[in-house]
Enzyme design. Sequence first.
Site, PDB file in Angstrom:
ATOM      1  N   LYS A   1       0.936  -1.219   0.133  1.00 44.41           N
ATOM      2  CA  LYS A   1      -0.045  -0.056   0.023  1.00 44.41           C
ATOM      3  C   LYS A   1       0.908   1.222  -0.012  1.00 44.41           C
ATOM      4  O   LYS A   1       0.549   2.359  -0.503  1.00 44.41           O
ATOM      5  CB  LYS A   1      -0.849  -0.056   1.254  1.00 44.41           C
ATOM      6  CG  LYS A   1      -2.243  -0.801   1.079  1.00 44.41           C
ATOM      7  CD  LYS A   1      -3.049  -0.869   2.144  1.00 44.41           C
ATOM      8  CE  LYS A   1      -4.264  -1.799   2.083  1.00 44.41           C
ATOM      9  NZ  LYS A   1      -5.108  -1.923   3.640  1.00 44.41           N
ATOM     10  N   ARG A   2       1.906   1.193   0.509  1.00 50.05           N
ATOM     11  CA  ARG A   2       3.187   2.569   0.676  1.00 50.05           C
ATOM     12  C   ARG A   2       3.483   2.846  -0.414  1.00 50.05           C
ATOM     13  O   ARG A   2       3.560   3.723  -0.938  1.00 50.05           O
ATOM     14  CB  ARG A   2       4.332   1.986   1.455  1.00 50.05           C
ATOM     15  CG  ARG A   2       3.973   2.110   3.172  1.00 50.05           C
ATOM     16  CD  ARG A   2       5.103   1.622   3.751  1.00 50.05           C
ATOM     17  NE  ARG A   2       5.390   0.529   3.357  1.00 50.05           N
ATOM     18  CZ  ARG A   2       5.425  -0.761   4.458  1.00 50.05           C
ATOM     19  NH1 ARG A   2       5.365  -0.368   5.561  1.00 50.05           N
ATOM     20  NH2 ARG A   2       5.649  -1.671   3.883  1.00 50.05           N
TER      21      ARG A   2
END
Length: 320
Positions: free
Chosen positions: A251-252
Amino acid sequence: MSGRYAPSPSGALHLGNLRTALLAWLQARLADQPLILRMEDLDLPRVKPGSNEQILKDLRWLGLDWDQGPGIGGPCAPYEQSARNPQYQQAFQQLLDNDLIYPCYCSRKDIQQAASAPHTHEHGPIYPGTCRDPVKRAAIKQRHPDKTTAWRYRVPSRTIEFEDRIIGHISQSLNREVGDFVIKRADGLFAYQLAVVVDDGVMGITDVVRGADLLDSTARQIELFEALSYPIPNFWHVPMMLDDSGARLSKRDGADSLEVWQQQGKSAEAVVGYLAFTAGLIAEERTISTLELVQGLTLDLLRDKLINHPSGQYVLYHAL
Ligand code: GLU
């Protein structure tokens, strides 16, 4: 009979998460059973403001719906883990009454230093069991007078075996490969392993469709399902979506975000087509709606296609 999709609102879902959501939705629709959406926002410090709403919006945009959950309600409400503490507390008490858990005062350093902790698994060294012994526990407690208590599950000497619907036969020794695991963290939060089992148990989930990164947690969860007298669901661990270098999406990074695809003018059907194609559900990449996808599949076909998934996504499983 019901399925579920249980995202963590720690950011917007990336395409890999959305592919898992699509597969969980397909499994439920093809099995003609309700789909429950549950927000795994237990770890509030990791929750990103706004991502809850974003997740609901993105799922709906793709054409994925749910029968119980946020925005709809249902008999098992609330559907946010952050609001389900009483249920977790009750299960915790049941484990405590049955002497299946014990307080632990060890620091990370204590665990790393313990000579009898030669093995590690995905989540760090296997706990050497120091605080199982009340005498050693008292000594550790004295060393860290200010440390708050974590609680660990006392794993039996037992090998858990199960048939994953996609991966097949899995066997994991709780004592040799997992060790006594945390049920309640030192910061007072109930651990994912407890919360997920209580939720799946209370919500009557029969089919857990989720990413293969959680395969390693399943033996622990089966042990807890049994300890809390819940039926054990079927597990469908689906392939993870990998990036070009073979790494799991994160997700980063933000690279494989739905937003980027939307900004490029891609339609929901184009994204669904990409997800279905990369999951091996359709032979070539083309636009397709979620409803068309359901019409072209059966539950057995879905399973066969996932089992025969062409890419080397099962690398992770070898870690077991
Ligand atoms: N909340 C987890 C995630 O987003 C999924 C947990 C589960 O499906 O058991 O990865």
